[in-house]
Design a protein around this motif. Structure first.
Motif, PDB file in Angstrom:
ATOM      1  N   VAL A  33       0.848  -1.195   0.000  1.00 31.15           N
ATOM      2  CA  VAL A  33       0.000   0.000   0.000  1.00 31.15           C
ATOM      3  C   VAL A  33       0.883   1.245   0.000  1.00 31.15           C
ATOM      4  CG1 VAL A  33      -1.684   1.344   1.332  1.00 31.15           C
ATOM      5  CG2 VAL A  33      -1.882  -1.158   1.231  1.00 31.15           C
ATOM      6  N   MET A  34       0.708   2.074  -1.004  1.00 29.78           N
ATOM      7  CA  MET A  34       1.475   3.330  -1.068  1.00 29.78           C
ATOM      8  C   MET A  34       0.695   4.457  -0.430  1.00 29.78           C
ATOM      9  SD  MET A  34       4.420   2.974  -2.344  1.00 29.78           S
ATOM     10  CE  MET A  34       4.666   1.309  -1.746  1.00 29.78           C
ATOM     11  N   LEU A  35      -0.604   4.493  -0.677  1.00 29.42           N
ATOM     12  CA  LEU A  35      -1.427   5.513  -0.041  1.00 29.42           C
ATOM     13  C   LEU A  35      -2.875   5.094  -0.077  1.00 29.42           C
ATOM     14  CD1 LEU A  35      -3.127   7.345  -2.379  1.00 29.42           C
ATOM     15  CD2 LEU A  35      -0.824   8.086  -2.856  1.00 29.42           C
TER      16      LEU A  35
ATOM     17  N   VAL B 175      12.527  12.924  -0.734  1.00 33.69           N
ATOM     18  CA  VAL B 175      12.662  11.563  -1.242  1.00 33.69           C
ATOM     19  C   VAL B 175      11.433  10.774  -0.796  1.00 33.69           C
ATOM     20  CG1 VAL B 175      14.158   9.549  -1.423  1.00 33.69           C
ATOM     21  CG2 VAL B 175      15.164  11.801  -0.936  1.00 33.69           C
ATOM     22  N   ASP B 176      10.492  10.649  -1.702  1.00 32.32           N
ATOM     23  CA  ASP B 176       9.218   9.994  -1.398  1.00 32.32           C
ATOM     24  C   ASP B 176       9.227   8.633  -2.087  1.00 32.32           C
ATOM     25  OD1 ASP B 176       6.656   9.259  -0.894  1.00 32.32           O
ATOM     26  OD2 ASP B 176       5.715  10.866  -2.035  1.00 32.32           O
ATOM     27  N   SER B 177      10.031   7.726  -1.553  1.00 36.11           N
ATOM     28  CA  SER B 177      10.281   6.468  -2.255  1.00 36.11           C
ATOM     29  C   SER B 177       9.314   5.378  -1.811  1.00 36.11           C
ATOM     30  CB  SER B 177      11.691   6.012  -1.929  1.00 36.11           C
ATOM     31  OG  SER B 177      11.801   5.816  -0.541  1.00 36.11           O
ATOM     32  N   THR B 178       9.404   4.249  -2.493  1.00 36.31           N
ATOM     33  CA  THR B 178       8.759   3.024  -2.015  1.00 36.31           C
ATOM     34  C   THR B 178       9.667   2.427  -0.938  1.00 36.31           C
ATOM     35  OG1 THR B 178       9.887   1.832  -3.770  1.00 36.31           O
ATOM     36  CG2 THR B 178       7.671   2.543  -4.258  1.00 36.31           C
ATOM     37  N   ASP B 179       9.397   1.207  -0.522  1.00 36.66           N
ATOM     38  CA  ASP B 179      10.268   0.537   0.445  1.00 36.66           C
ATOM     39  C   ASP B 179      11.626   0.230  -0.223  1.00 36.66           C
ATOM     40  OD1 ASP B 179       8.334   0.381   2.568  1.00 36.66           O
ATOM     41  OD2 ASP B 179       7.305  -1.162   1.422  1.00 36.66           O
ATOM     42  N   PRO B 180      12.652  -0.093   0.602  1.00 39.40           N
ATOM     43  CA  PRO B 180      13.997  -0.277   0.012  1.00 39.40           C
ATOM     44  C   PRO B 180      14.219  -1.585  -0.738  1.00 39.40           C
ATOM     45  CG  PRO B 180      14.104  -0.420   2.403  1.00 39.40           C
ATOM     46  CD  PRO B 180      12.684  -0.138   2.054  1.00 39.40           C
TER      47      PRO B 180
ATOM     48  N   ASN C 263      13.336  12.495   3.811  1.00 39.70           N
ATOM     49  CA  ASN C 263      13.034  11.215   3.160  1.00 39.70           C
ATOM     50  C   ASN C 263      12.045  10.396   3.981  1.00 39.70           C
ATOM     51  OD1 ASN C 263      15.172  10.704   5.156  1.00 39.70           O
ATOM     52  ND2 ASN C 263      15.075   8.618   4.372  1.00 39.70           N
ATOM     53  N   GLN C 264      11.359   9.480   3.308  1.00 37.98           N
ATOM     54  CA  GLN C 264      10.519   8.537   4.055  1.00 37.98           C
ATOM     55  C   GLN C 264      11.471   7.492   4.595  1.00 37.98           C
ATOM     56  OE1 GLN C 264       9.362   5.414   4.125  1.00 37.98           O
ATOM     57  NE2 GLN C 264       9.781   4.467   2.178  1.00 37.98           N
ATOM     58  N   HIS C 265      11.349   7.205   5.880  1.00 34.14           N
ATOM     59  CA  HIS C 265      12.420   6.530   6.611  1.00 34.14           C
ATOM     60  C   HIS C 265      11.990   5.173   7.153  1.00 34.14           C
ATOM     61  CE1 HIS C 265      16.125   6.526   8.948  1.00 34.14           C
ATOM     62  NE2 HIS C 265      16.379   7.771   8.618  1.00 34.14           N
TER      63      HIS C 265
ATOM     64  N   THR D  57      -2.324   2.988   7.838  1.00 36.35           N
ATOM     65  CA  THR D  57      -2.315   1.879   6.870  1.00 36.35           C
ATOM     66  C   THR D  57      -0.912   1.367   6.523  1.00 36.35           C
ATOM     67  OG1 THR D  57      -2.402   3.391   4.980  1.00 36.35           O
ATOM     68  CG2 THR D  57      -4.503   2.605   5.861  1.00 36.35           C
ATOM     69  N   TYR D  58       0.131   1.946   7.092  1.00 36.03           N
ATOM     70  CA  TYR D  58       1.483   1.425   6.855  1.00 36.03           C
ATOM     71  C   TYR D  58       1.836   0.424   7.954  1.00 36.03           C
ATOM     72  CZ  TYR D  58       2.534   5.107   3.376  1.00 36.03           C
ATOM     73  OH  TYR D  58       2.548   5.910   2.272  1.00 36.03           O
ATOM     74  N   PRO D  59       2.792  -0.465   7.692  1.00 38.09           N
ATOM     75  CA  PRO D  59       3.131  -1.489   8.680  1.00 38.09           C
ATOM     76  C   PRO D  59       3.340  -0.916  10.084  1.00 38.09           C
ATOM     77  CG  PRO D  59       4.278  -1.913   6.637  1.00 38.09           C
ATOM     78  CD  PRO D  59       3.568  -0.602   6.459  1.00 38.09           C
TER      79      PRO D  59
END
Ligand code: AG3
Length: 285
Positions: A51-53, A154-159, A187-189, A224-226
């Motif tokens: 889920v991204m958003l 930095v609005d990335s997906t997971d690493p 950044n999203q961390h 909604t994020y882990p």
């Protein structure tokens, strides 16, 4: 018949959302893209099963990734956004008249097109004339830049998958170089809670600490994020995220936010003891 979407948060925990219908499903050159409609969370975007958003809680993430640095840096004219093809970060940025230029480097054109069509409440800033979209790998894009931006988001997906390069030492070094002498990178961390996410979080933090003189972490609650507990990184060449916060200047803008306030900004940098401990482990060089 009931339809449910599930994302595993660990091998033993998952988030399940009842879905009314699937609005889009496709495979781009880079990833699988899905958009669902749900009674509780509204529409939501999923990339490679993550889920991204969701329409219900994306305001929290996007306000926190944009307004925190904007309330600290006193004159942001030029911004680079990496990833974020959904447009949520851009929607918040275009509220600032002093921003003259926003470059968006998004690897996947299909994400931008799908979000424009199915998530108009998120992508509504994507037609702003200050925005320039580059469909290329953020890592390669930023490598070519020097002394150009006041703010990098930095609005990335997971690493893992297409976002992997955006968590490397080389990438943070390139961001440092691409920033002006008082530039800020946010950044999203990832999340500190489940072990695999906490490891990713520490790895990223170590690399950022090595690349920037000031590096702090702040938190938000994103249901909604882990685990619902999410972190952001604030890395900077000059400004301190709390000491240089100018609450009055920010409040005088009269921006309408639903999560962010300058009071919350200060509190967001106060982290739970176990998170401080995790971060401290990698801060000691
Ligand atoms: N980018 C970060 C999403 C991370 C979510 N992780 C997960 N569900 N496992 C969000 C992009 C929003 N513009």
């Amino acid at each position: 018949m009931e339809l449910w979407f599930s994302e595993p948060h660990t091998p033993d925990v998952k988030l399940s959302v009842r879905v009314e219908k699937q609005l889009y499903s496709g495979e781009s050159e880079f990833q699988r893209i899905d958009v669902f409609e749900s009674p509780e969370l509204g529409r939501f975007l999923v990339l490679d099963g993550f889920v991204m958003l969701t329409e219900k809680d994306e305001f929290i993430y996007h306000e926190m990734i944009v307004h925190v640095p904007m309330a600290v840096h006193p004159n942001v004219h030029s911004v680079l956004v990496i990833g974020a093809g959904d447009g949520g970060a851009v929607r918040e940025l275009v509220k600032y008249p002093e921003i003259e230029r926003i470059d968006l480097a998004e690897i996947d054109r299909q994400v931008v097109e799908v979000c424009r069509e199915y998530l108009p409440r998120v992508s509504c800033g994507m037609n702003d004339e200050r925005l320039h979209i580059y469909y290329e790998d953020g890592l390669k894009f930023v490598r070519r830049k020097e002394n150009e931006y006041d703010l990098i988001i930095v609005d990335s997906t997971d690493p893992f998958g297409p976002g992997e390069g955006l968590f490397t030492k080389e990438f943070y070094g390139s961001c440092y170089k691409a920033l002006r002498e008082d530039g800020v990178m946010v950044n999203q961390h990832e999340s500190p809670f489940y072990e695999a996410d906490a490891m990713a979080c520490m790895r990223a933090h170590r690399r950022i600490v090595e690349s920037f003189p000031i590096s702090r972490v702040y938190q938000a609650h994103i249901p909604t994020y882990p685990s619902g507990h999410w972190l952001f990184g604030f890395a900077s060449k000059r400004y301190h995220p709390v000491h240089d916060l100018d609450s009055e200047r920010w409040l005088a803008r009269g921006l309408d936010t639903r999560y962010y306030t300058p009071r919350l900004h200060q509190g967001a940098f106060c982290l739970p003891a176990y998170v401080e401990k995790l971060l401290r482990k990698v801060e000691i060089r």
